[in-house]
Motif scaffolding. Sequence first.
Motif, mmCIF file in Angstrom:
data_model
loop_
_atom_site.group_PDB
_atom_site.id
_atom_site.type_symbol
_atom_site.label_atom_id
_atom_site.label_comp_id
_atom_site.label_asym_id
_atom_site.label_seq_id
_atom_site.Cartn_x
_atom_site.Cartn_y
_atom_site.Cartn_z
ATOM 1 N N TYR A 192 0.827 -1.211 0.000
ATOM 2 C CA TYR A 192 0.000 0.000 0.000
ATOM 3 C C TYR A 192 0.862 1.262 0.000
ATOM 4 C CZ TYR A 192 -4.569 -2.205 0.559
ATOM 5 O OH TYR A 192 -5.719 -2.908 0.346
ATOM 6 N N ILE A 193 1.988 1.232 0.711
ATOM 7 C CA ILE A 193 2.897 2.385 0.700
ATOM 8 C C ILE A 193 3.444 2.610 -0.704
ATOM 9 C CG2 ILE A 193 5.122 3.228 1.534
ATOM 10 C CD1 ILE A 193 4.508 1.909 4.220
ATOM 11 N N LEU A 194 3.831 1.535 -1.395
ATOM 12 C CA LEU A 194 4.328 1.667 -2.766
ATOM 13 C C LEU A 194 3.250 2.213 -3.692
ATOM 14 C CD1 LEU A 194 6.394 -1.640 -3.131
ATOM 15 C CD2 LEU A 194 7.269 0.687 -2.865
ATOM 16 N N ILE A 195 2.024 1.716 -3.549
ATOM 17 C CA ILE A 195 0.924 2.215 -4.386
ATOM 18 C C ILE A 195 0.697 3.700 -4.136
ATOM 19 C CG2 ILE A 195 -1.578 2.069 -4.761
ATOM 20 C CD1 ILE A 195 -1.362 -0.934 -4.281
ATOM 21 N N PHE A 196 0.747 4.109 -2.862
ATOM 22 C CA PHE A 196 0.545 5.516 -2.530
ATOM 23 C C PHE A 196 1.645 6.386 -3.148
ATOM 24 C CE2 PHE A 196 1.427 9.131 0.291
ATOM 25 C CZ PHE A 196 0.196 9.763 0.270
ATOM 26 N N ILE A 197 2.903 5.941 -3.025
ATOM 27 C CA ILE A 197 4.025 6.720 -3.548
ATOM 28 C C ILE A 197 3.947 6.862 -5.063
ATOM 29 C CG2 ILE A 197 6.540 6.714 -3.842
ATOM 30 C CD1 ILE A 197 6.735 5.415 -1.092
ATOM 31 N N ILE A 198 3.502 5.821 -5.749
ATOM 32 C CA ILE A 198 3.438 5.855 -7.209
ATOM 33 C C ILE A 198 2.198 6.609 -7.697
ATOM 34 C CG2 ILE A 198 3.200 4.421 -9.279
ATOM 35 C CD1 ILE A 198 4.789 2.254 -7.796
ATOM 36 N N LEU A 257 -7.959 10.126 -6.770
ATOM 37 C CA LEU A 257 -7.239 10.983 -5.833
ATOM 38 C C LEU A 257 -7.818 10.858 -4.428
ATOM 39 C CD1 LEU A 257 -5.028 13.078 -5.421
ATOM 40 C CD2 LEU A 257 -6.692 14.853 -6.007
ATOM 41 N N LEU A 258 -9.139 10.800 -4.304
ATOM 42 C CA LEU A 258 -9.761 10.608 -2.988
ATOM 43 C C LEU A 258 -9.329 9.282 -2.363
ATOM 44 C CD1 LEU A 258 -13.415 11.871 -3.612
ATOM 45 C CD2 LEU A 258 -11.643 12.990 -2.254
ATOM 46 N N LEU A 259 -9.307 8.235 -3.173
ATOM 47 C CA LEU A 259 -8.885 6.922 -2.673
ATOM 48 C C LEU A 259 -7.417 6.949 -2.249
ATOM 49 C CD1 LEU A 259 -9.312 3.951 -2.123
ATOM 50 C CD2 LEU A 259 -9.139 3.499 -4.577
ATOM 51 N N THR A 260 -6.584 7.615 -3.034
ATOM 52 C CA THR A 260 -5.160 7.711 -2.699
ATOM 53 C C THR A 260 -4.943 8.450 -1.381
ATOM 54 O OG1 THR A 260 -4.603 7.729 -5.066
ATOM 55 C CG2 THR A 260 -2.913 8.493 -3.531
ATOM 56 N N LEU A 261 -5.682 9.547 -1.165
ATOM 57 C CA LEU A 261 -5.525 10.323 0.058
ATOM 58 C C LEU A 261 -6.054 9.590 1.288
ATOM 59 C CD1 LEU A 261 -6.511 13.876 -1.246
ATOM 60 C CD2 LEU A 261 -4.213 12.967 -0.824
ATOM 61 N N ALA A 262 -6.941 8.608 1.079
ATOM 62 C CA ALA A 262 -7.452 7.823 2.214
ATOM 63 C C ALA A 262 -6.518 6.673 2.591
ATOM 64 C CB ALA A 262 -8.839 7.269 1.879
ATOM 65 N N LEU A 263 -5.585 6.319 1.717
ATOM 66 C CA LEU A 263 -4.706 5.181 1.992
ATOM 67 C C LEU A 263 -3.821 5.364 3.225
ATOM 68 C CD1 LEU A 263 -3.522 3.929 -1.532
ATOM 69 C CD2 LEU A 263 -5.201 2.907 0.014
#
Length: 344
Positions: free
Chosen positions: A32-38, A72-78
């Motif tokens: 999940y951290i990698l997905i967020f960073i990318i 973007l909303l999903l990314t910010l909730a991660l």
Amino acid sequence: MTPPPSNSSSAGGAEEERCIVNDQMGAFIVLYILIFIISLPGNLLSLWAFIHSHRAKQSISVYLVNLLVSDLLLTLALPFKILKDLGVAPWGLMVFHCQASAVTVYISLYASILFLAFITTDRYLQESQSLQSLRLQEVGFARLLSLIIWLLLLLIMLPNMALPIQQVQPQRFLSCSALKAGVSLHWHALTVFLCMALFLNASAAVLLSCGLALKRLLGSRDDPRRRAGARRAAASVAALAAAYVVAFVPYHAVRTPYTLAQAKVITDCRTKRRLFLAKEWTLLLAVLHLCFDPLLCCRLLPPLRQTVSEALRCRTNRTVSDPEEQAAEETLQPATAAQQEAVL
């Protein structure tokens, strides 16, 4: 006389009764951290390019920008999910995730599913140039449909934020379903089945578009002029449909039995642990689309792709010219000194 049960045995019984299912989250946290960073830079760059590009007056551009917003909303909730899964977040933040950010994850996820289905359908209509009389590809219709989708998802999901939760003792491995009881738990189960209905309808639209594109390709075998366009339409729609199926079908195959475990219809702890891990792996697969949607938007919207290319080209040219400008400045400095000596 039989001795009373010890504290350790009673604590063990309570631990066994609670059935911890989320104590093996290490691999998920890293991914999940990698997905967020990318995904965060990609989605921000795509939204910036969309705002600064000369947007084509097409329905697909409306669906694409709504897809970027939901991503973007999903990314910010991660980050809230990552902190909660780590087990190091304050208790208030863990409860906040269960009540708010987890609901945001599912609102954004199903918005992405529906808008990807619309993009697939619109892509088929655009390539085949059919059904123009139904006005399905007008920008106004696309905006109205997008507004309806957001309102529908908010109507289904927001009660999960507002309904009361029960008080539980602070614990490191909190399962969000442990906070729900009575009406909250029943509405959560209803939400899952309503979202399943939305997913099935979106899947039907994707499969219908794929089937019509294939039928058009097979029907154009005797007409070379039509065959090129039919092949392009079939390839485009088939690629979108394949990505849709790989990302979202496994999650929904697991979601229903996992919801039965949350609603305490399934009570065996080992089964609940397996269902939870299956749900997390398939949810991770579904969230992975965040990394690829910016590429999809650039591929399907040429003005967006042009804006991104120009921005990257300007950045590269500025980086290349910096050493040249520095060398020019160093050359000018001795000349300036020589001129000063001549004046003196």
